[in-house]
Write an enzyme that holds these catalytic residues in place. Sequence first.
Site, PDB file in Angstrom:
ATOM      1  N   ASP A 248       0.861  -1.181   0.000  1.00 35.19           N
ATOM      2  CA  ASP A 248       0.000   0.000   0.000  1.00 35.19           C
ATOM      3  C   ASP A 248       0.902   1.238   0.000  1.00 35.19           C
ATOM      4  OD1 ASP A 248      -2.119   1.821   0.489  1.00 35.19           O
ATOM      5  OD2 ASP A 248      -1.763   1.663   2.656  1.00 35.19           O
TER       6      ASP A 248
ATOM      7  N   ASP B  34      -0.147   5.069   0.922  1.00 38.00           N
ATOM      8  CA  ASP B  34      -0.345   6.001   2.044  1.00 38.00           C
ATOM      9  C   ASP B  34      -0.229   5.281   3.376  1.00 38.00           C
ATOM     10  OD1 ASP B  34      -0.796   8.157   0.306  1.00 38.00           O
ATOM     11  OD2 ASP B  34      -2.882   7.557   0.057  1.00 38.00           O
TER      12      ASP B  34
ATOM     13  N   ASP C   4      -2.151  -0.512   5.889  1.00 36.98           N
ATOM     14  CA  ASP C   4      -2.547  -0.037   7.226  1.00 36.98           C
ATOM     15  C   ASP C   4      -4.065  -0.013   7.417  1.00 36.98           C
ATOM     16  OD1 ASP C   4      -2.498   2.184   5.314  1.00 36.98           O
ATOM     17  OD2 ASP C   4      -3.147   3.389   7.025  1.00 36.98           O
TER      18      ASP C   4
END
Lengths: 216, 216
Positions: free
Chosen positions: B25, B27, B163
């Site tokens: 991922d 961000d 996250d």
Amino acid sequence: MFVRMTSRAIHIGQMCEKKLRVLLDMDQVLADFELGFFQEYRKKFPDYPYIEMQDRVGFFVKDQYEKMFSYIPNIGNAVAKIYKTKKFFLNLPEIEGAVDAAKMLAKMEGVDVFICTSPIEKYKYCLAEKYEWVDKHLGPEWVGRIILTKDKTMANGHLLIDDKVDITGAIERPSWEHVVFSANHNMKTDIGKRRRLDNWTNGDWKELIEDFKMRI
Amino acid sequence: MFVRMTSRAIHIGQMCEKKLRVLLDMDQVLADFELGFFQEYRKKFPDYPYIEMQDRVGFFVKDQYEKMFSYIPNIGNAVAKIYKTKKFFLNLPEIEGAVDAAKMLAKMEGVDVFICTSPIEKYKYCLAEKYEWVDKHLGPEWVGRIILTKDKTMANGHLLIDDKVDITGAIERPSWEHVVFSANHNMKTDIGKRRRLDNWTNGDWKELIEDFKMRI
């Protein structure tokens, strides 16, 4: 008791339901890159030689121009200038029938539709303009269906409808079966055992989808 | 004869070689969205109340601000204005150690790395700036590794390091196993049986990758 069993059966049925995941390429399947290129090229370089659309051979327009008009210095740069220009991707016309077919496809039971598209190397305008094109022609709810990736083997669909004949990447055997969408540039190309979809207008796509739905 | 057999054995070996496909991922795994947001928000709205970074709870920063400061009209718009602004995504700082780890990961034998990232709804700047960020921090060869998709279940990897705790989409059982990358906002969230990766700096990621390599 009967009610409870029925309710459970429906629940299990929903859990097991598998939808056909269709990946639609964008350029030359939904948006007419070749027509957009031809028109802009003729407008911007009216004195340059050109290749009639029906004479296009091979996926990359730049390659064919460089090969045919190698006597013109920087012909490749002239060609690339067209699709690197702001608003080129945004203003591409629709492939005939594509938008209506895509909308119908998305409404079909048991089908999930995605747009699987690769940006050009000079991505400055191309990325957002591809999103804008989808937004404008298909509607804002379609923006969430876009998968932008150079490597289409990484997209986990059952069926990929794409005009590019050679699609390779990290996964040697992708989850999808590739159906070649016919375009001038691939009509003379050997596509092996793969099926073709010639257009969005004669209704063949519906049979294709029904056939794939049976097989998953 | 011996030579021919060896050659064939190598060929079969290559055919069977399966690489671990790691999806990173962007961000909060590579680029520090939360820090970038906090700094810009404090700069742009110095008189507004704010949430200390260690007090962030829940994936969407806007949701928490709206909940905590509901007495301020349009607090949600103020928050959203930060990440809708030009150059916000481009100027995000790196998550500590992420870029070095990603580069090492990409050089590991038997590993293919991709960046799997979802654009924000207001995609005007975000799309190209994500590409530029990758280009600038990881290098131009990494741009081809980007998969931009709202639906990450559609990405055909073995391992997704992300996250965000709740990742759902068209595929109920994605090809990847989700390892939760620790962030302030998810520290108090129940992640069930999933594993965590706490950072890129203590070397735990190498064990994680080796473990996954054994399992494919």
